[in-house]
Write a protein that holds these residues in place. Structure first.
Motif, PDB file in Angstrom:
ATOM      1  N   MET A 179       2.858  10.934  -0.382  1.00 33.03           N
ATOM      2  CA  MET A 179       3.755  10.558  -0.578  1.00 33.03           C
ATOM      3  C   MET A 179       3.108  10.977   1.367  1.00 33.03           C
ATOM      4  SD  MET A 179       5.750  10.026  -1.999  1.00 33.03           S
ATOM      5  CE  MET A 179       7.175  10.688  -1.900  1.00 33.03           C
ATOM      6  N   CYS A 180       2.345  11.723   1.261  1.00 31.83           N
ATOM      7  CA  CYS A 180       1.431  11.964   2.619  1.00 31.83           C
ATOM      8  C   CYS A 180       0.790  10.412   3.056  1.00 31.83           C
ATOM      9  CB  CYS A 180       0.523  13.043   2.978  1.00 31.83           C
ATOM     10  SG  CYS A 180      -0.093  13.271   4.564  1.00 31.83           S
ATOM     11  N   ASP A 181       0.578  10.310   2.338  1.00 30.61           N
ATOM     12  CA  ASP A 181      -0.589   8.718   2.460  1.00 30.61           C
ATOM     13  C   ASP A 181       0.157   8.115   2.561  1.00 30.61           C
ATOM     14  OD1 ASP A 181      -3.492  10.163   3.064  1.00 30.61           O
ATOM     15  OD2 ASP A 181      -3.166   9.689   0.123  1.00 30.61           O
ATOM     16  N   SER A 182       1.485   7.404   2.127  1.00 31.23           N
ATOM     17  CA  SER A 182       2.512   7.100   2.205  1.00 31.23           C
ATOM     18  C   SER A 182       3.454   6.681   3.466  1.00 31.23           C
ATOM     19  CB  SER A 182       3.666   6.893   1.071  1.00 31.23           C
ATOM     20  OG  SER A 182       4.511   6.001   0.667  1.00 31.23           O
ATOM     21  N   LEU A 183       3.721   7.852   3.884  1.00 29.66           N
ATOM     22  CA  LEU A 183       4.462   8.158   5.014  1.00 29.66           C
ATOM     23  C   LEU A 183       3.047   7.834   6.208  1.00 29.66           C
ATOM     24  CD1 LEU A 183       6.539   9.722   6.439  1.00 29.66           C
ATOM     25  CD2 LEU A 183       5.097  11.504   6.933  1.00 29.66           C
ATOM     26  N   ARG A 184       1.622   8.271   6.095  1.00 28.57           N
ATOM     27  CA  ARG A 184       0.835   7.580   6.759  1.00 28.57           C
ATOM     28  C   ARG A 184       0.690   5.984   7.586  1.00 28.57           C
ATOM     29  NH1 ARG A 184      -4.053   6.182   6.723  1.00 28.57           N
ATOM     30  NH2 ARG A 184      -3.870   7.224   3.851  1.00 28.57           N
ATOM     31  N   VAL A 185       1.648   5.067   5.805  1.00 30.75           N
ATOM     32  CA  VAL A 185       1.145   3.684   6.259  1.00 30.75           C
ATOM     33  C   VAL A 185       2.929   3.160   7.062  1.00 30.75           C
ATOM     34  CG1 VAL A 185       1.313   1.381   4.626  1.00 30.75           C
ATOM     35  CG2 VAL A 185      -0.619   3.859   4.834  1.00 30.75           C
ATOM     36  N   ALA A 186       3.449   4.295   6.576  1.00 31.61           N
ATOM     37  CA  ALA A 186       4.510   3.972   7.159  1.00 31.61           C
ATOM     38  C   ALA A 186       5.162   4.066   8.263  1.00 31.61           C
ATOM     39  CB  ALA A 186       6.202   4.537   6.366  1.00 31.61           C
ATOM     40  N   ILE A 187       4.374   5.079   9.301  1.00 26.02           N
ATOM     41  CA  ILE A 187       4.001   5.158  10.505  1.00 26.02           C
ATOM     42  C   ILE A 187       3.672   3.988  10.985  1.00 26.02           C
ATOM     43  CG2 ILE A 187       3.864   6.856  12.393  1.00 26.02           C
ATOM     44  CD1 ILE A 187       4.363   9.107  10.140  1.00 26.02           C
ATOM     45  N   LYS A 188       2.666   3.879  10.297  1.00 25.08           N
ATOM     46  CA  LYS A 188       1.606   2.603  11.200  1.00 25.08           C
ATOM     47  C   LYS A 188       2.213   1.690  10.842  1.00 25.08           C
ATOM     48  CE  LYS A 188      -2.643   0.751  10.420  1.00 25.08           C
ATOM     49  NZ  LYS A 188      -3.956   0.921  10.102  1.00 25.08           N
ATOM     50  N   VAL A 241       0.574  -1.120   0.147  1.00 24.20           N
ATOM     51  CA  VAL A 241      -0.208   0.126   0.260  1.00 24.20           C
ATOM     52  C   VAL A 241       1.023   1.667   0.389  1.00 24.20           C
ATOM     53  CG1 VAL A 241      -1.559   0.943   1.398  1.00 24.20           C
ATOM     54  CG2 VAL A 241      -2.035  -1.353   0.900  1.00 24.20           C
ATOM     55  N   SER A 242       1.986   0.796   0.780  1.00 23.75           N
ATOM     56  CA  SER A 242       2.743   2.766   1.143  1.00 23.75           C
ATOM     57  C   SER A 242       3.612   2.314  -0.255  1.00 23.75           C
ATOM     58  CB  SER A 242       3.742   1.999   1.610  1.00 23.75           C
ATOM     59  OG  SER A 242       4.606   3.645   2.316  1.00 23.75           O
ATOM     60  N   THR A 243       3.892   1.801  -0.617  1.00 26.90           N
ATOM     61  CA  THR A 243       4.901   1.768  -2.342  1.00 26.90           C
ATOM     62  C   THR A 243       3.673   2.417  -3.148  1.00 26.90           C
ATOM     63  OG1 THR A 243       5.767  -0.105  -2.003  1.00 26.90           O
ATOM     64  CG2 THR A 243       5.097   0.377  -4.135  1.00 26.90           C
ATOM     65  N   ALA A 244       2.284   1.612  -3.717  1.00 30.19           N
ATOM     66  CA  ALA A 244       1.224   1.661  -4.457  1.00 30.19           C
ATOM     67  C   ALA A 244       0.895   3.420  -4.132  1.00 30.19           C
ATOM     68  CB  ALA A 244      -0.191   1.450  -4.256  1.00 30.19           C
TER      69      ALA A 244
END
Length: 104
Positions: free
Chosen positions: A45-54, A35-38
């Motif tokens: 990038m903000c959504d990707s960062l949110r997933v990476a933090i999770k 999901v982060s890669t997608a």
């Protein structure tokens, strides 16, 4: 390869909601990295960062943060600062000092 700018939001939300029903931690991690890669592929990038933090993956958070530029990087700094996530060290640069002030 099947995710594009037209359908990425729907696909990523679906995959994230499916992750709640997975029992194996390894499967959850794989799915969230997909999901982060997608999100990154589609420029979210903000959504990707949110997933990476999770995911609690400091290397991925730092990679996403370093990949962003300009005002988007400041936005990510505010997100990182709001959750008090440790980001690590920066080079000695005026812009980086400003970002560290935002994060702290």
């Amino acid at each position: 390869e099947f995710v594009n700018k037209d359908n990425h939001a729907r696909v990523c939300r679906y995959l994230l909601s499916c992750s709640d029903y997975l029992s194996d931690e390894e499967e959850i991690t794989k799915l969230m990295k997909i999901v982060s890669t997608a999100y990154r592929k589609c420029g979210q990038m903000c959504d990707s960062l949110r997933v990476a933090i999770k995911l609690n993956d400091p290397a991925l958070v730092k990679e996403i943060f370093d990949e962003s530029k300009g005002i988007e990087k400041k936005q990510l700094a505010f997100v990182i600062g709001s959750v008090k996530y440790p980001i690590g060290e920066f080079e000695d640069d005026e812009e980086e000092e400003e970002l560290l002030d935002i994060i702290d």
